[in-house]
Design a protein around this motif. Structure first.
Motif, PDB file in Angstrom:
ATOM      1  N   GLN A   1      -8.445 -14.545  -0.362  1.00 26.64           N
ATOM      2  CA  GLN A   1      -9.550 -14.804  -0.834  1.00 26.64           C
ATOM      3  C   GLN A   1     -10.306 -13.653  -1.668  1.00 26.64           C
ATOM      4  OE1 GLN A   1      -8.309 -14.961   2.507  1.00 26.64           O
ATOM      5  NE2 GLN A   1      -7.845 -17.237   2.470  1.00 26.64           N
ATOM      6  N   GLY A   2     -10.176 -12.434  -1.002  1.00 26.85           N
ATOM      7  CA  GLY A   2     -10.689 -11.322  -1.895  1.00 26.85           C
ATOM      8  C   GLY A   2     -10.087 -11.254  -3.156  1.00 26.85           C
TER       9      GLY A   2
ATOM     10  N   GLY B   1      -7.042 -21.264  -1.093  1.00 25.71           N
ATOM     11  CA  GLY B   1      -7.727 -22.326  -0.111  1.00 25.71           C
ATOM     12  C   GLY B   1      -9.456 -22.141  -0.331  1.00 25.71           C
ATOM     13  N   LEU B   2      -9.912 -21.426  -1.544  1.00 21.57           N
ATOM     14  CA  LEU B   2     -11.434 -21.159  -1.687  1.00 21.57           C
ATOM     15  C   LEU B   2     -11.898 -22.209  -2.632  1.00 21.57           C
ATOM     16  CD1 LEU B   2     -11.681 -17.550  -2.208  1.00 21.57           C
ATOM     17  CD2 LEU B   2     -12.610 -18.767  -0.235  1.00 21.57           C
ATOM     18  N   ASP B   3     -13.170 -22.560  -2.461  1.00 21.94           N
ATOM     19  CA  ASP B   3     -13.821 -23.555  -3.214  1.00 21.94           C
ATOM     20  C   ASP B   3     -14.465 -22.745  -4.319  1.00 21.94           C
ATOM     21  OD1 ASP B   3     -15.653 -25.536  -4.347  1.00 21.94           O
ATOM     22  OD2 ASP B   3     -16.228 -26.377  -2.365  1.00 21.94           O
TER      23      ASP B   3
ATOM     24  N   GLY C   1     -11.152  -3.607   0.510  1.00 20.91           N
ATOM     25  CA  GLY C   1     -11.159  -4.415   1.564  1.00 20.91           C
ATOM     26  C   GLY C   1     -10.677  -5.765   1.040  1.00 20.91           C
ATOM     27  N   ALA C   2     -11.345  -6.278  -0.036  1.00 24.48           N
ATOM     28  CA  ALA C   2     -11.105  -7.545  -0.625  1.00 24.48           C
ATOM     29  C   ALA C   2      -9.741  -7.585  -1.036  1.00 24.48           C
ATOM     30  CB  ALA C   2     -12.106  -7.689  -1.743  1.00 24.48           C
TER      31      ALA C   2
ATOM     32  N   ILE D   1     -12.031 -11.169  -6.882  1.00 23.18           N
ATOM     33  CA  ILE D   1     -12.006 -10.016  -7.760  1.00 23.18           C
ATOM     34  C   ILE D   1     -11.362 -10.485  -9.237  1.00 23.18           C
ATOM     35  CG2 ILE D   1     -10.462  -7.880  -8.322  1.00 23.18           C
ATOM     36  CD1 ILE D   1     -10.223  -7.399  -5.286  1.00 23.18           C
ATOM     37  N   ALA D   2     -10.556 -11.294  -9.227  1.00 25.39           N
ATOM     38  CA  ALA D   2     -10.294 -12.105 -10.445  1.00 25.39           C
ATOM     39  C   ALA D   2     -11.383 -12.844 -11.159  1.00 25.39           C
ATOM     40  CB  ALA D   2      -9.182 -13.241 -10.299  1.00 25.39           C
ATOM     41  N   LEU D   3     -12.028 -13.501 -10.309  1.00 23.89           N
ATOM     42  CA  LEU D   3     -13.520 -14.031 -10.681  1.00 23.89           C
ATOM     43  C   LEU D   3     -14.317 -12.963 -11.339  1.00 23.89           C
ATOM     44  CD1 LEU D   3     -15.633 -16.400 -11.490  1.00 23.89           C
ATOM     45  CD2 LEU D   3     -16.201 -16.206  -8.884  1.00 23.89           C
TER      46      LEU D   3
END
Length: 334
Positions: free
Chosen positions: A59-60, A152-154, A53-54, A64-66
């Protein structure tokens, strides 16, 4: 060859970091278990569904990279493919997704249960870990920043979430079990030659740094030499590369000195084995040979980055304020 040279405790602590980040950021409230896993198959199914799903959203993918960065997961998967460009962050993430789906998630979310049963409890902890600092030390930090910006994520907000989420403590006796099976003290007194692929996503190449550190601390660096192959995959060596390494080790045993261990000499030694051994072996699910692909030797000079969560017998690899070695028990009692 492709050894788990960080030791059992460090390996499973690193797996916990990735699983904890995945659960917190991509599967909150899903019932996913990262330790004390009651139903391994059901737990793995939950994890795989959340992962797929991610992967469907920017954003997912960033998260996943993090998750991958907290374990230094390489962005390279297929052994015979070229390594993605340093700035091809999307392809790197796609490869990390494949590592998770096909290789790493079964260990983190299912196979851990078998280890916990043998050890008599949870063998891993993340008390005291600063995930912001861990990301800064990771090979994936630039990729994560770029993908978060594109999505666009923090990133700071997600790192705050990880650092503010309730932590996991280990069971001391379970950790003792894993310490015995095994952590390293660097006390080697015979020649040891290691061989690792650069893009190993099951046993990351930073394992070699952890082992070298503890051997050097013990004053036994003269016995250790490390070799590296520029290829993705776990133990993805050709027969010729393996033979060349073994010949160099035998030569060290025969002469009492290390000779010609630079990448150029190793590649010459491997090439000299001829076309029959300079192949990459493709196996099917039953380990039957499907194909033999002509593959030139690919030894390289490499200095892997430091292992992110070291845990060695001398307890001197700890420099970030969380427990290591015998300090673990004192830390967990408070």
């Amino acid at each position: 060859m492709c050894g788990v040279l960080s030791g059992g405790v460090a390996t499973w602590n690193t797996a916990l970091d990735a699983a904890f980040a995945f659960q917190t950021l991509l599967a909150p409230g899903a019932g996913l278990q990262v330790v004390n896993i009651a139903d391994p198959l059901a737990n793995l199914t939950l994890a795989e569904e959340a992962l797929v799903g991610a992967q469907g959203t920017p954003q997912g993918k960033a998260r996943i990279a993090l998750v991958g960065a907290l374990g230094d997961l390489p962005g390279w998967f297929l052994p015979l493919s070229p390594e993605p460009a340093l700035d091809d962050f999307s392809l790197q993430e796609a490869n990390q997704f494949t590592w998770d789906q096909q290789v790493d998630f079964p260990f983190a979310f299912a196979f851990r249960a078998e280890l916990e049963a043998r050890a008599g409890g949870n063998v891993s902890w993340n008390t005291g870990v600063d995930y912001r600092k861990q990301l800064e030390r990771s090979i994936g930090r630039e990729q994560v920043r770029a993908l978060y910006q594109q999505a666009g994520l923090d990133l700071d907000a997600d790192l705050d979430t990880l650092n503010d989420t309730a932590r996991i403590s280990a069971d001391p006796e379970a950790v003792h079990y894993l310490e015995r099976n095994i952590i390293f003290d660097g006390q080697i007194h015979i020649p040891v030659l290691t061989l690792h692929t650069k893009g190993d996503g099951l046993v990351v190449v930073q394992n070699e740094s952890a082992y070298k550190n503890v051997v050097d601390e013990a004053g036994n660096g003269e016995f250790l030499r490390r070799t590296f192959v520029e290829r993705a995959g776990h133990c993805a060596f050709t027969p010729a590369e393996t033979i060349a390494a073994v010949q160099k080790l035998i030569n060290r045993l025969d002469t009492g000195r290390w000779h010609d261990l630079d990448a150029t000499e190793l590649n010459h030694a491997a090439a000299a084995q001829g076309l029959f051994f300079n192949v990459f072996v493709i196996l099917d699910a039953n380990d039957n040979i499907v194909a033999l692909i002509p593959t030139p030797p690919a030894y390289i000079e490499l200095e892997p980055s430091p292992y992110l969560r070291p845990f060695d017998a001398p307890s001197r690899d700890c420099d970030r304020g969380f427990p290591c070695g015998n300090a673990f028990l004192r830390f967990n009692q408070h």
